[in-house]
Design an enzyme around this catalytic site. Structure first.
Site, mmCIF file in Angstrom:
data_model
loop_
_atom_site.group_PDB
_atom_site.id
_atom_site.type_symbol
_atom_site.label_atom_id
_atom_site.label_comp_id
_atom_site.label_asym_id
_atom_site.label_seq_id
_atom_site.Cartn_x
_atom_site.Cartn_y
_atom_site.Cartn_z
ATOM 1 N N TYR A 177 -11.967 7.578 -35.144
ATOM 2 C CA TYR A 177 -12.683 8.854 -35.082
ATOM 3 C C TYR A 177 -11.907 9.872 -34.259
ATOM 4 O O TYR A 177 -11.800 11.043 -34.637
ATOM 5 C CB TYR A 177 -14.061 8.606 -34.473
ATOM 6 C CG TYR A 177 -15.013 9.776 -34.555
ATOM 7 C CD1 TYR A 177 -15.440 10.263 -35.786
ATOM 8 C CD2 TYR A 177 -15.512 10.378 -33.401
ATOM 9 C CE1 TYR A 177 -16.333 11.319 -35.867
ATOM 10 C CE2 TYR A 177 -16.406 11.427 -33.470
ATOM 11 C CZ TYR A 177 -16.805 11.900 -34.702
ATOM 12 O OH TYR A 177 -17.681 12.951 -34.778
ATOM 13 N N SER A 237 -15.155 17.616 -33.306
ATOM 14 C CA SER A 237 -15.810 16.857 -32.243
ATOM 15 C C SER A 237 -14.965 16.911 -30.989
ATOM 16 O O SER A 237 -13.742 17.047 -31.043
ATOM 17 C CB SER A 237 -15.995 15.391 -32.652
ATOM 18 O OG SER A 237 -16.452 14.605 -31.560
#
Length: 272
Positions: A155, A142
């Site tokens: 995250y 990501s």
């Protein structure tokens, strides 16, 4: 893609995972799909079988070493040695919780799912790939791994580690016939993202990519057309041909190789 290719796709019950499985299956690969929800996993597999794809499933959690070993063994026993690993399973505990207010258990779960899981699966398939001098490992990472995002530190940390894990494996396997990549799949509206949009936490325009875009890029990487880019962190909007033209086998693994820069608004941008 040769019909002898066997792809293991984790997180195959999610939006991106389903698209990856469908694309690889359409190109001729046999599939071993993993996920935690048996009913959903069986539904995904059933639809793929109707299209003529050979599919096996393994229900379990990617953070469980026993499940990982079982999934890889099942693939080998029923389909053949895993030649393509797609580490797609992942997620975040929250997008609105600061470190000061965070839940340690939720943090640990994110780190285990997004980093430890890919490590376990890579560790499980690498010996066979190295013996056969062929294999590709693709981890869905990501842009969060390249920026500070207040409210989503777990995250950010996990995806940064996932990118570094891919880079490190690529450095360790250089010249062996094994290629390793990490990929930002774009802004995809998953079920979790849809919930966040509906709650007003994130704007819909930040998620303009269909899941099929990432699936197509992953399939291209899996087919071996871009092994010269092994070690790279890639973006779904990257031009792989342009990147490959800049590289040679002799120039070695690269950390972050991109055509387009990271938008400024991704740096230190809170979700609220």
């Amino acid at each position: 893609m040769s019909s002898s290719q066997v792809a293991l796709v984790t997180g195959a019950t999610g939006t991106i995972g389903r698209a990856i499985a469908a694309e690889l299956g359409a190109r001729g690969a046999a599939l071993l799909l993993t996920g935690r929800r048996k009913d959903v996993l069986d539904d995904v597999a059933g639809k793929l079988r109707e299209r003529g794809t050979r599919v096996e499933v393994a229900v379990g959690d990617v953070t469980d070493p026993a499940h990982v070993d079982d999934a890889v063994a099942r693939a080998s026993d029923t389909l053949g040695p895993v030649t393509i690993l797609v580490n797609n399973a992942g997620g975040a505990s929250s997008v609105t919780t600061s470190v000061a207010d965070s839940d340690p258990e939720a943090w640990l779960h994110t780190l285990l799912t997004d980093t430890y899981g890919p490590y376990l699966f890579a560790r499980a398939v690498l010996p066979s790939m190295l013996r056969r001098k062929q294999g590709r490992i693709i981890t869905v990472a990501s842009r969060a791994g390249t920026a500070a995002i207040p409210g989503a530190a777990d995250y950010v940390v996990a995806k940064t580690a996932a990118v570094r894990l891919s880079e490190n494996i690529a450095a360790e396997t250089r010249g062996t016939g094994v290629a390793v990549f990490s990929l930002h799949p774009g802004g995809v509206v998953s079920a979790l993202v849809e919930e966040q949009i509906n709650r007003g936490l994130v704007p819909r325009e930040r998620f303009p990519h269909p899941p099929e875009a990432a699936a197509r890029m992953i399939a291209e990487l899996a087919e071996g057309h871009y092994d010269v880019l092994s070690g790279a962190y890639l973006d779904v909007d990257d031009d792989l041909d342009a990147l490959a033209a800049l590289r040679t086998e002799e120039s070695g693994p690269t950390r972050v190789l991109r055509v387009t820069g990271l938008p400024d608004e991704w740096h230190a941008r809170p979700f609220t």
